[in-house]
Design a protein around this motif. Structure first.
Motif, short mmCIF file in Angstrom:
data_model
loop_
_atom_site.label_atom_id
_atom_site.label_comp_id
_atom_site.label_asym_id
_atom_site.label_seq_id
_atom_site.Cartn_x
_atom_site.Cartn_y
_atom_site.Cartn_z
N LEU A 10 0.70 -1.33 -0.01
CA LEU A 10 0.14 -0.12 0.03
C LEU A 10 0.89 1.40 0.22
O LEU A 10 0.68 1.94 -0.74
CB LEU A 10 -0.69 0.00 1.30
N PHE A 11 1.98 1.29 0.94
CA PHE A 11 2.61 2.45 1.07
C PHE A 11 3.56 2.75 -0.17
O PHE A 11 4.23 3.78 -0.37
CB PHE A 11 3.63 2.56 2.30
N ASP A 12 3.75 1.62 -1.07
CA ASP A 12 4.63 1.77 -2.10
C ASP A 12 3.61 2.08 -3.60
O ASP A 12 4.34 2.25 -4.70
CB ASP A 12 5.17 0.26 -2.48
N SER A 13 2.25 1.98 -3.25
CA SER A 13 1.44 2.21 -4.21
C SER A 13 1.42 3.64 -4.89
O SER A 13 1.58 4.50 -4.13
CB SER A 13 0.09 1.87 -3.92
N PRO A 14 1.07 3.71 -6.39
CA PRO A 14 1.23 5.14 -6.74
C PRO A 14 -0.07 6.12 -6.05
O PRO A 14 0.00 7.24 -6.03
CB PRO A 14 0.64 4.91 -8.34
N VAL A 15 -1.12 5.29 -5.57
CA VAL A 15 -2.13 6.09 -4.99
C VAL A 15 -1.76 6.70 -3.80
O VAL A 15 -1.84 8.00 -3.46
CB VAL A 15 -3.48 5.12 -4.54
N TRP A 16 -1.01 5.99 -3.12
CA TRP A 16 -0.31 6.50 -1.60
C TRP A 16 0.58 7.65 -1.95
O TRP A 16 0.58 8.69 -1.47
CB TRP A 16 0.39 5.37 -0.94
N ASN A 17 1.29 7.34 -2.95
CA ASN A 17 2.37 8.36 -3.24
C ASN A 17 1.79 9.81 -3.41
O ASN A 17 2.08 10.74 -3.36
CB ASN A 17 3.23 8.07 -4.62
N SER A 18 0.61 9.62 -4.51
CA SER A 18 -0.28 10.71 -4.71
C SER A 18 -0.83 11.57 -3.55
O SER A 18 -0.77 12.58 -3.42
CB SER A 18 -1.56 10.45 -5.67
N ILE A 19 -1.40 10.52 -2.63
CA ILE A 19 -1.78 11.21 -1.57
C ILE A 19 -0.86 12.08 -0.68
O ILE A 19 -1.02 13.09 -0.25
CB ILE A 19 -2.65 9.99 -0.60
N VAL A 20 0.33 11.56 -0.50
CA VAL A 20 1.49 12.07 0.28
C VAL A 20 1.82 13.43 -0.32
O VAL A 20 2.09 14.55 0.22
CB VAL A 20 2.58 11.19 0.29
N TYR A 21 2.03 13.31 -1.69
CA TYR A 21 2.36 14.53 -2.62
C TYR A 21 1.35 15.58 -2.35
O TYR A 21 1.70 16.76 -2.27
CB TYR A 21 2.43 14.08 -3.93
N LEU A 22 -0.03 15.16 -2.43
CA LEU A 22 -0.98 16.27 -2.38
C LEU A 22 -0.99 16.74 -1.06
O LEU A 22 -1.07 18.06 -0.66
CB LEU A 22 -2.29 15.70 -2.48
N LEU A 23 -0.71 16.12 0.12
CA LEU A 23 -0.71 16.63 1.40
C LEU A 23 0.18 17.48 1.64
O LEU A 23 0.26 18.68 2.17
CB LEU A 23 -0.24 15.49 2.44
N GLY A 24 1.44 17.21 1.19
CA GLY A 24 2.89 17.95 1.04
C GLY A 24 2.56 19.48 0.39
O GLY A 24 2.95 20.55 0.83
N GLU A 25 1.90 19.14 -0.66
CA GLU A 25 1.58 20.65 -1.55
C GLU A 25 0.66 21.51 -0.73
O GLU A 25 0.57 22.56 -0.60
CB GLU A 25 0.98 20.29 -2.79
N LEU A 26 -0.18 20.55 0.00
CA LEU A 26 -1.39 21.44 1.05
C LEU A 26 -0.67 22.28 1.90
O LEU A 26 -0.93 23.51 2.56
CB LEU A 26 -2.41 20.52 1.39
N VAL A 27 0.25 21.32 2.50
CA VAL A 27 0.84 22.08 3.92
C VAL A 27 1.71 23.16 3.42
O VAL A 27 1.75 24.20 4.01
CB VAL A 27 1.84 20.90 4.27
N ILE A 28 2.35 23.23 2.21
CA ILE A 28 3.36 24.14 1.68
C ILE A 28 2.39 25.72 1.31
O ILE A 28 2.74 26.71 2.00
CB ILE A 28 4.16 23.82 0.40
N ILE A 29 1.18 25.30 0.97
CA ILE A 29 0.26 26.27 0.47
C ILE A 29 -0.12 27.12 1.79
O ILE A 29 -0.21 28.20 1.90
CB ILE A 29 -0.87 25.69 -0.33
#
Ligand code: SF4
Length: 238
Positions: A10-29
């Motif tokens: 699960l942690f290696d899946s593209p879906v998980w990577n997208s969620i982490v990426y989105l969360l990171g972007e949200l925090v930066i914004i």
């Protein structure tokens, strides 16, 4: 066996990577918006202090409650020191509480005055029920101010600290109060007022310290006159 490998998959899946990426972007914004808003509020405060006029106090109060730390930092960078900022915050609270205070009948209002304002040779006694009972001995201006406030209908207390305020509020149940003190005391008094849902007006002393501090008594009379038909004033000296 499958369950053992499931979390890794699960942690290696593209879906998980997208969620982490989105969360990171949200925090930066959020961080960028936080910094921009803090800077703008800092500019607004610096401008208000410079022009001696309060801009958008209704917006400033809630934003400052949330972002006081970062706004303080930008204010310092813009040349506003912490005392000026504190004074400004007290001014906002006073302005926002003005009309609610004006509606409270004077008999339901209390004035809390710190005992450091009295003379070092004050002969009055301290009692747990009323604080210092001023006898207007003439050794300090409180002897003139207290009778004016009492005659107007105010419950008036000279007190040694904020624990007295809590006790006297519980005992006498005022609906609004004027808190006199140094910047820090007034700031804390206003915060206490918010906590116990009491309309509070702060009056800052001219000097701080523990003994024989001074204040502008006209400012106290001005605050005490809010909502009264006839403004209060200190007795004229012959
Ligand atoms: S005027 Fe009142 S508060 Fe001031 S020194 Fe005399 S008794 Fe104390």
């Amino acid at each position: 066996m499958i369950a053992e490998y499931l979390p890794v998959a699960l942690f290696d899946s593209p879906v998980w990577n997208s969620i982490v990426y989105l969360l990171g972007e949200l925090v930066i914004i959020i961080l960028v918006l936080w910094v921009i808003l803090s800077f703008l509020i800092g500019c607004l405060i610096a401008l208000s202090i410079k022009k001696k006029k309060m801009y958008l106090p209704k917006l400033l109060r809630p934003v400052l409650t949330l972002m006081e730390g970062t706004v303080k930092l930008f204010c310092m960078m813009l040349g506003v020191d912490s005392a000026q900022l504190m004074e400004f915050l007290i001014g906002i609270d006073n302005q926002m509480n003005y009309s609610a205070f004006a509606k409270v009948p004077v008999e339901k209002r209390a004035v809390f005055i710190p005992l450091c304002l009295r003379s070092a040779k004050c002969p009055a006694r301290l009692s747990p029920d009323v604080g210092i009972s001023c006898i207007s001995c003439g050794k300090c201006p409180l002897g003139d101010a207290i009778p004016v406030l009492k005659d107007a209908g105010y419950m008036t207390f000279i007190i040694p600290g904020s624990t007295f305020i809590k006790r006297l509020v519980k005992k006498y149940r005022p609906q609004a109060m004027i808190g006199v003190g140094c910047l820090m005391e007034v700031k804390e008094g206003l915060a206490l007022g918010r906590k116990i849902s009491m309309t509070t007006i702060g009056v800052v002393t001219a000097t701080d310290g523990c003994v024989e501090t001074t204040m502008n008594y006209d400012s106290l009379m001005q605050a005490a006159s809010i909502g009264l038909e006839k403004p209060l004033s200190m007795p004229k000296k012959e």
